[in-house]
Design a protein around this motif. Structure first.
Motif, mmCIF file in Angstrom:
data_model
loop_
_atom_site.group_PDB
_atom_site.id
_atom_site.type_symbol
_atom_site.label_atom_id
_atom_site.label_comp_id
_atom_site.label_asym_id
_atom_site.label_seq_id
_atom_site.Cartn_x
_atom_site.Cartn_y
_atom_site.Cartn_z
ATOM 1 N N HIS A 1 76.190 31.568 -94.854
ATOM 2 C CA HIS A 1 76.399 30.812 -93.402
ATOM 3 C C HIS A 1 77.481 29.858 -93.491
ATOM 4 N N LEU A 2 77.998 29.689 -94.823
ATOM 5 C CA LEU A 2 79.311 28.906 -94.946
ATOM 6 C C LEU A 2 80.518 29.505 -95.074
ATOM 7 N N ARG A 3 80.590 30.880 -95.070
ATOM 8 C CA ARG A 3 81.889 31.678 -95.269
ATOM 9 C C ARG A 3 83.010 31.136 -94.372
ATOM 10 N N THR A 4 82.719 30.725 -93.267
ATOM 11 C CA THR A 4 83.699 30.101 -92.563
ATOM 12 C C THR A 4 84.139 28.711 -92.314
ATOM 13 N N HIS A 5 83.218 27.898 -93.218
ATOM 14 C CA HIS A 5 83.388 26.560 -93.382
ATOM 15 C C HIS A 5 84.890 26.242 -93.978
ATOM 16 N N GLU A 6 85.430 25.228 -93.184
ATOM 17 C CA GLU A 6 86.916 24.847 -93.785
ATOM 18 C C GLU A 6 86.763 24.242 -94.920
ATOM 19 N N ARG A 7 85.838 23.656 -95.263
ATOM 20 C CA ARG A 7 85.793 22.712 -96.620
ATOM 21 C C ARG A 7 85.016 23.220 -97.855
ATOM 22 N N PHE A 8 84.545 24.493 -97.465
ATOM 23 C CA PHE A 8 83.714 25.364 -98.563
ATOM 24 C C PHE A 8 84.750 26.700 -99.237
ATOM 25 N N GLU A 9 84.736 26.838 -100.594
ATOM 26 C CA GLU A 9 85.329 27.826 -101.165
ATOM 27 C C GLU A 9 84.385 28.291 -102.136
ATOM 28 N N PHE A 10 84.310 29.632 -102.163
ATOM 29 C CA PHE A 10 83.656 30.414 -103.225
ATOM 30 C C PHE A 10 84.429 31.161 -104.477
ATOM 31 N N LEU A 11 84.131 30.840 -105.665
ATOM 32 C CA LEU A 11 84.699 31.512 -106.512
ATOM 33 C C LEU A 11 83.646 32.287 -107.507
#
Length: 317
Positions: A51-61
């Motif tokens: 649900h956070l994939r398109t959140h502008e302040r979220f990044e996944f590594l």
């Protein structure tokens, strides 16, 4: 030194795609921070952060904390480690490495960037306790060579590293000892008692109780726990922990099974299995320090939390 902001921080959460990590990230984003979620997806799941994939302040590594990581952050929440016996006993050597090497790498990162760093420790550091309930100054009764030792002793060593980095390098550390936590996004096959009982009840299968069911645990709803994390991280540099975070309400395994059967409306019966080696007989936090230092205590009753958790698990039954 870490960059300074009036409000927005860049926060890294290791194990961020896991049960606890994903809920913590939701709260951090709600507070307006940028969040870097780091996870190797061994037990974490992209479903938890989808649900956070398109959140502008979220990044996944995707990254394993046993390997060094070079990023710029202001705060680090180190939650990376398998936390259920099924998962941490699958590869016990890697479990120990995750706790120990992971702590070394994250502490090194915090030292380089000047970041404040939080360690998600565990009530398992108390082992099968001879003191009840367990206060933070109790040193525990732990088997150092048993099947659970990879997790128990790995977390104990991580605490040692955190306090040595504090003493030797003046690092800003926060250490929380987490007691049994439950809620939505628990892994349905993690082997923990709440998920085990709910899945079995929803499928109408026998609910497995180890031993006679008289052993006790204290269950904290995930929202309460995350609130404790945030309050501990927000304290001044003099507050390091360790601080117990959990619900002092104590329930036997049989009581929990009966509650789950009632909430689900299941016709499941209780089955008894042999007690696993080194399984603690009692586990209950003394949260006096959390109350005094953080003005924190759980607010979600077990029945209420179980209702929310059952609704989540219905999709897997």
């Amino acid at each position: 030194m870490a960059r300074q902001y009036n409000f927005r921080k860049r926060v890294m959460v290791t194990g961020g795609a896991g049960f606890l990590g994903s809920h913590l990230i939701d709260r951090l984003l709600d507070q307006g921070h940028e969040v870097l979620c780091v996870d190797n997806l061994f037990t974490g799941a992209k479903l938890n952060i989808d649900h956070l994939r398109t959140h502008e302040r979220f990044e996944f590594l995707r990254h394993d904390v046993t390997m060094p990581l070079y990023v710029e952050v202001d705060e680090i929440y180190n939650l990376a480690c398998p936390a259920s016996p099924i998962h941490y006993q699958h590869d016990p050597v890697q479990t120990t490495k995750t706790s120990v090497h992971g702590a070394i790498n994250m502490l090194g990162l915090a030292k380089r960037t000047g970041a404040k760093i939080f360690q998600a420790s565990t009530s398992e550091v108390y082992g099968d306790p001879a003191v009840h309930p367990q206060p933070e100054d109790y040193w525990g009764y732990v088997n150092p060579v048993g099947p659970r030792s990879c997790y128990d002793e790995g977390k104990r060593c991580a605490e040692t590293l955190f306090f040595d980095y504090r003493r030797q390098h003046g690092l800003g550390i926060k250490v929380a000892r987490i007691f049994n936590t439950y809620g939505p996004r628990m892994h349905p096959a993690d082997g923990r008692v709440v998920s085990n009982f709910i899945i079995a009840a929803l499928k109408g299968e026998p609910i497995p109780i180890y031993g006679d069911g008289s052993q006790t645990r204290s269950f904290c709803y995930v929202d309460d726990l995350v609130e404790g994390f945030l309050r501990l991280m927000a304290t001044d540099d003099a507050v390091t922990g360790p601080i117990n975070l959990g619900n002092p309400g104590e329930f036997s395994m049989r009581e929990l099974a009966e509650k789950v059967i009632a909430i689900t409306g299941s016709k499941s019966e209780i089955s008894h299995l042999p007690l696993p080696q080194d399984d603690p007989r009692q586990r209950q936090p003394d949260i006096s320090r959390a109350k005094a230092t953080l003005d924190w205590q759980p607010t979600v009753a077990l029945d209420e939390g179980l209702v929310r958790t059952v609704e989540y698990f219905r999709r897997f039954a």
